[in-house]
Structures are given as C-alpha cells and as structure tokens.
Design a protein around this motif. Structure first.
Motif, PDB file in Angstrom:
ATOM      1  N   TYR A 165       0.822  -1.202   0.000  1.00  9.94           N
ATOM      2  CA  TYR A 165       0.000   0.000   0.000  1.00  9.94           C
ATOM      3  C   TYR A 165       0.861   1.258   0.000  1.00  9.94           C
ATOM      4  O   TYR A 165       0.610   2.204  -0.749  1.00  9.94           O
ATOM      5  CB  TYR A 165      -0.934   0.003   1.229  1.00  9.94           C
TER       6      TYR A 165
ATOM      7  N   HIS B 222       0.604   2.354  -3.760  1.00 11.42           N
ATOM      8  CA  HIS B 222      -0.534   3.255  -3.752  1.00 11.42           C
ATOM      9  C   HIS B 222      -0.151   4.662  -3.298  1.00 11.42           C
ATOM     10  O   HIS B 222      -0.462   5.643  -3.948  1.00 11.42           O
ATOM     11  CB  HIS B 222      -1.611   2.662  -2.837  1.00 11.42           C
TER      12      HIS B 222
ATOM     13  N   TYR C  50      -3.889  -7.273  -6.120  1.00 13.57           N
ATOM     14  CA  TYR C  50      -2.690  -6.988  -5.349  1.00 13.57           C
ATOM     15  C   TYR C  50      -2.104  -8.301  -4.834  1.00 13.57           C
ATOM     16  O   TYR C  50      -2.799  -9.300  -4.711  1.00 13.57           O
ATOM     17  CB  TYR C  50      -3.041  -6.099  -4.151  1.00 13.57           C
TER      18      TYR C  50
ATOM     19  N   SER D 144     -14.761  -2.543  -1.855  1.00 18.51           N
ATOM     20  CA  SER D 144     -14.769  -2.652  -3.313  1.00 18.51           C
ATOM     21  C   SER D 144     -14.591  -4.081  -3.810  1.00 18.51           C
ATOM     22  O   SER D 144     -14.743  -4.356  -4.994  1.00 18.51           O
ATOM     23  CB  SER D 144     -13.660  -1.781  -3.906  1.00 18.51           C
ATOM     24  N   LEU D 145     -14.248  -5.015  -2.879  1.00 15.67           N
ATOM     25  CA  LEU D 145     -14.024  -6.403  -3.315  1.00 15.67           C
ATOM     26  C   LEU D 145     -15.347  -7.111  -3.572  1.00 15.67           C
ATOM     27  O   LEU D 145     -16.338  -6.827  -2.899  1.00 15.67           O
ATOM     28  CB  LEU D 145     -13.218  -7.161  -2.244  1.00 15.67           C
TER      29      LEU D 145
ATOM     30  N   THR E  79     -11.901   1.040   2.385  1.00 12.92           N
ATOM     31  CA  THR E  79     -12.383   1.347   1.035  1.00 12.92           C
ATOM     32  C   THR E  79     -12.117   0.164   0.107  1.00 12.92           C
ATOM     33  O   THR E  79     -13.001  -0.252  -0.668  1.00 12.92           O
ATOM     34  CB  THR E  79     -11.689   2.601   0.472  1.00 12.92           C
ATOM     35  N   ARG E  80     -10.911  -0.397   0.205  1.00 10.72           N
ATOM     36  CA  ARG E  80     -10.550  -1.531  -0.641  1.00 10.72           C
ATOM     37  C   ARG E  80     -11.415  -2.742  -0.305  1.00 10.72           C
ATOM     38  O   ARG E  80     -11.910  -3.435  -1.200  1.00 10.72           O
ATOM     39  CB  ARG E  80      -9.065  -1.866  -0.458  1.00 10.72           C
TER      40      ARG E  80
ATOM     41  N   ILE F  52      -2.657  -6.924  -0.360  1.00 12.71           N
ATOM     42  CA  ILE F  52      -3.647  -6.045   0.267  1.00 12.71           C
ATOM     43  C   ILE F  52      -5.006  -6.715   0.406  1.00 12.71           C
ATOM     44  O   ILE F  52      -5.624  -6.663   1.480  1.00 12.71           O
ATOM     45  CB  ILE F  52      -3.788  -4.720  -0.529  1.00 12.71           C
ATOM     46  N   ASP F  53      -5.469  -7.387  -0.659  1.00 15.00           N
ATOM     47  CA  ASP F  53      -6.820  -7.943  -0.619  1.00 15.00           C
ATOM     48  C   ASP F  53      -6.934  -9.074   0.404  1.00 15.00           C
ATOM     49  O   ASP F  53      -7.936  -9.181   1.114  1.00 15.00           O
ATOM     50  CB  ASP F  53      -7.236  -8.427  -2.018  1.00 15.00           C
TER      51      ASP F  53
ATOM     52  N   THR G 257      -8.307  -5.002 -10.816  1.00 11.81           N
ATOM     53  CA  THR G 257      -7.011  -4.782 -10.162  1.00 11.81           C
ATOM     54  C   THR G 257      -6.758  -5.899  -9.165  1.00 11.81           C
ATOM     55  O   THR G 257      -7.662  -6.282  -8.440  1.00 11.81           O
ATOM     56  CB  THR G 257      -7.029  -3.460  -9.364  1.00 11.81           C
TER      57      THR G 257
ATOM     58  N   ASP H 278     -12.822  -7.459  -6.908  1.00  7.70           N
ATOM     59  CA  ASP H 278     -12.452  -6.540  -7.976  1.00  7.70           C
ATOM     60  C   ASP H 278     -11.740  -7.337  -9.057  1.00  7.70           C
ATOM     61  O   ASP H 278     -10.655  -7.854  -8.828  1.00  7.70           O
ATOM     62  CB  ASP H 278     -11.527  -5.461  -7.386  1.00  7.70           C
TER      63      ASP H 278
END
Lengths: 259, 180
Positions: A136, A140, B88, B80-81, B76-77, B91-92, B86, B83
C-alpha cells in the motif's frame, strides 16, 4: 438467575442474602469475609476501567484543543487525503513511537509497528500483514523512503538471542516471529563472540535492521522503485539509554550490461 | 507500567501518540492496514499473535483498544471487493480479515452505500474485538477480570473520538447473565 429464567435484580439478591443470614447466624462470619472480598474486587475493576477510559478521553480532549483546533488548515487538508513521504517500521515498544522520537507530524509517516520492528521476507501466506502495508505504501501512496528503526533494550531481540541453539520454541508466536532476524543473531554471535551479552544484543538490534532492509528487497515493487531511484531504504537505531539516533542507507542497484 | 495495547491503522494521520497525547511508556502499539486483528493463526498471523502474546504475558497490559478511523483506505478496498480488474499481492488477502464486519453491515443496512457504508464498516471494530477472544491469553484475561477490551473511532473529518455503541464491552460467550 431466578428459577423462572429472568435475571435477578441487585435488591432481590441482597434481600435474599439478608434473609439467609438472619435464619443462619453461624454463616455470618463467612459472609462478612466474602462480602469484603467482593467489594474490593468491584472497586478494583471500576478503578481500572475508570482510569483507562478517562485517560483516553482526556488525551483526545487535549489533542483536539491544542492541535486539531489550532491547525484547521493542516487538518482540513489531511481530511481530504494523505501523501506521506515515509513508510516507517518501528517496534511496538511503548518507548519508541516515531511520533515522539522523530517528531513526525500527522500526514508525514505511514507507520507499521510490530515486535522488534521486523520486516519479514515476501510471503503471501505467512506475512500478508507486512506485505499489505509495504504494498500500500509503495504502490498506492508512493512513499519516497522506507526507514526501519531498531532500538535499545529491545525485548524481541533479547528473545531472539535467548532462543536455544537447537531452535526449540516455548511461545505460540513470539519466537517464531523474531526468528525473522535469525541471520542477524548468527552473524553477531560469530563476529563478536567476545562481547558482553548486552553489547551482543545491541549489535543484534542493529544487524536485525539490516536483515529487514534486505528482506524489503524481496518485494518486487520495492526493488523496482529502488532501482528506478524513486525509493530509498534506510536503517536506524534509537538508543534511549544514551539519547542517540543512528541512521544509515542501503545502497542497491543493478549496473548496466557489463559485456 | 505499560497499561495499554493499542491497535491502530498505519495511516499517517491517526498516530495514537498524537491523537491521544500519549507519553513514552504508556502504550504498546500495533499498527497495520485498517487496524485489523485477525483470529489466532500460527501460520498466517504470527506478527499480530506475537504482539498480543507479548503484551499480555510479558507486559501484563490491562486494556486492549482497537481504534478505527475515517477515510480508511484499507476499508475502502475491502468494500470494493471482489475486484476483477485490479489485483494486489497482499492487500486484498489482508483486508479480507474484515469481511465478516462488511457482511454484517450489509445484512443489517441493506440500502447503505458510499460514505455511509464506508463509515459503518470502519466502525465495525467489534469484529476485531471478537477475534481477540480467539487468543487464549485474551480469553482468560477477560474471564479473570485482568483485561478489558475497548473499541473506539477517530473521525478526523469532524474532529471526534467516539466510543462505539456496543463495542466497548466484549465478553467470552461463557458468561453469566448480568442483571438489568
């Protein structure tokens, strides 16, 4: 619980006890002792809870008055987004918060805090927490610096140094985690076998930072950013006994073709 | 004596030292993406496990606080899953620790979206408090009244620090009924 399944009211509970004691006077001595113990326990629980909750509430009140409300421009901007230049790995130790020792202000540093400020190597199964923070921050937020900060009297490093030579573990997690720095322990014991134990630990605190810096390079997005000179990797050591701070660079790059 | 273990997000705007005016020596601190506490798992979550184990067994902290916050990128991520566009490396998988919190919010607030949904999930630190109970030292600390769990929320848009309604008092399921 009453026999009809409903919770018992405190008054009914006390009246029940009084009734029992008036019918059985020989129980009174025992009852007095138990009531004293219960009262003390309840006072202790309330005092502890009161302190912690009050401490948190008072702390925020002070922050809001002295910082939040006196810097509306800064906090207004931060509410919209963050663009820290640093990702910092620091120990969870209560004495080494980067906000204190490096005076980081809100918005300046994305911070990971764990036992002994370890950066584990790339491992999507075992180390998603560290990986997610690095990913991140680098991909990001596009931080420009990663700083890994070790410190004096680190309990995690002491734990690492105390693991027996055959590697047996007595804890659920602690030893498994600090073994991320095992290469540092081996190096320090080999190079500095004549040192006092506490000096060995200090050496290990610094060498473990170097192991973490090396582990950062196992993340492809870190390596790419470093090679493209968009990201710098630094190691640090905070000594709160002597009041000093050490800082050094990890230089890394690939040369152009040698042939 | 270190009284607290605090879980806070790595976000540069939410350092507990700053927002709670902490002094050196007061609080052991864990900071990660979206201030998540995963369940006890020796394979996948040794990092968090080590912090909890050390804080309770070695430091004997009395209070664990989990602090959620506004505009959390990790949440936020999570929202949104899945997804498909995109992906990662890490992160996910990490933010999915919060999946039960997200599912509960959606079930309880079917129409919620945008900022309202984001805030509801950010405030669902109860998921992390419940995960704390999966650590035996946490469970016995609570049963013995030597440990308390608190959930809080830092809203830096409004400048507020909120006690979360039901999240400041979590007990193991083997609890005696309390009177009203």
């Amino acid at each position: 619980m009453a026999s009809n399944g409903k919770p018992i009211h405190i008054d009914d509970a006390i009246n029940g006890l009084k009734k029992l004691l008036s019918e059985n006077e020989d129980l009174q001595t025992v009852a007095v002792a138990k009531i004293k113990q219960l009262t003390a326990e309840l006072e202790g629980v309330d005092a502890g809870e009161f302190n912690a909750v009050e401490r948190i509430r008072d702390g925020f009140t002070r922050f809001k008055k002295e910082k939040y409300e006196t810097n509306p421009t800064l906090y207004g901007e931060l509410a919209k987004g963050q663009s820290p230049k640093f990702l910092v790995f620091a120990c969870a130790d209560s004495r080494v918060c980067p906000s204190h020792i490096l005076d980081f202000q809100p918005g300046e540093a994305f911070v990971v805090r764990n036992i002994a400020n370890m950066v584990p190597p790339y491992d999507t199964i075992k180390h998603s927490g560290a990986g997610a923070a690095i990913e991140y921050a680098v991909v990001h937020l596009k931080v420009e610096n990663i700083v890994v900060i070790g410190h004096s009297c680190c309990g995690g490093i002491k734990g690492l140094m105390s693991i027996p030579d055959d590697g047996t573990e007595a804890s659920d997690f602690i030893e498994q985690w600090v073994k991320i720095g095992l290469a540092a322990k081996s190096k320090v014991k080999a190079d500095c076998s004549d040192l006092e134990y506490s000096d060995l630990c200090t050496k290990c605190e610094k060498e473990a930072v170097n192991v973490s810096l090396g582990n950062l390079l196992t993340y492809p997005f870190v390596r790419e950013a470093v090679v493209n000179k968009k990201l710098s990797l630094k190691g640090g050591h905070y000594d709160f006994v002597n009041g000093s701070f050490d800082l050094w660079n990890l230089d890394f790059g690939f040369s152009s073709s040698l042939i | 004596m270190v009284q607290f273990l605090i879980f806070a997000c790595s976000d540069s705007r939410v350092s507990p030292t700053n927002i709670l005016n902490l002094r050196p020596g007061e609080s052991f601190m864990a900071r990660n993406i979206a201030n998540l506490v995963p369940e006890f798992n020796k394979l996948k979550h040794a990092g968090v496990g080590a912090i909890i184990e050390y804080a309770i067994l070695a430091l004997k902290v009395e209070v664990i606080v989990v602090i959620g916050h506004s505009r959390c990128g990790g949440i936020t991520r999570l929202i949104s899953l899945p997804d498909d566009e995109t992906s990662y490396d890490f992160i996910d998988d990490w933010v999915s620790i919060g999946e039960p919190a997200k599912a509960k919010v959606i079930a309880e607030h079917p129409g919620a979206s945008g900022e309202e949904l984001q805030t509801l999930v950010e405030k669902s630190v109860r998921n992390s408090l419940r995960n704390l109970l999966s650590y035996p030292y946490v469970e016995s600390g609570i049963a013995n009244n030597t440990l308390k769990l608190l959930g809080r929320y830092y809203d830096f848009v409004r400048g507020e620090f909120q006690k979360l309604d039901d999240d400041d008092d979590i007990k193991p399921t083997t609890n005696i009924q309390e009177s009203d």
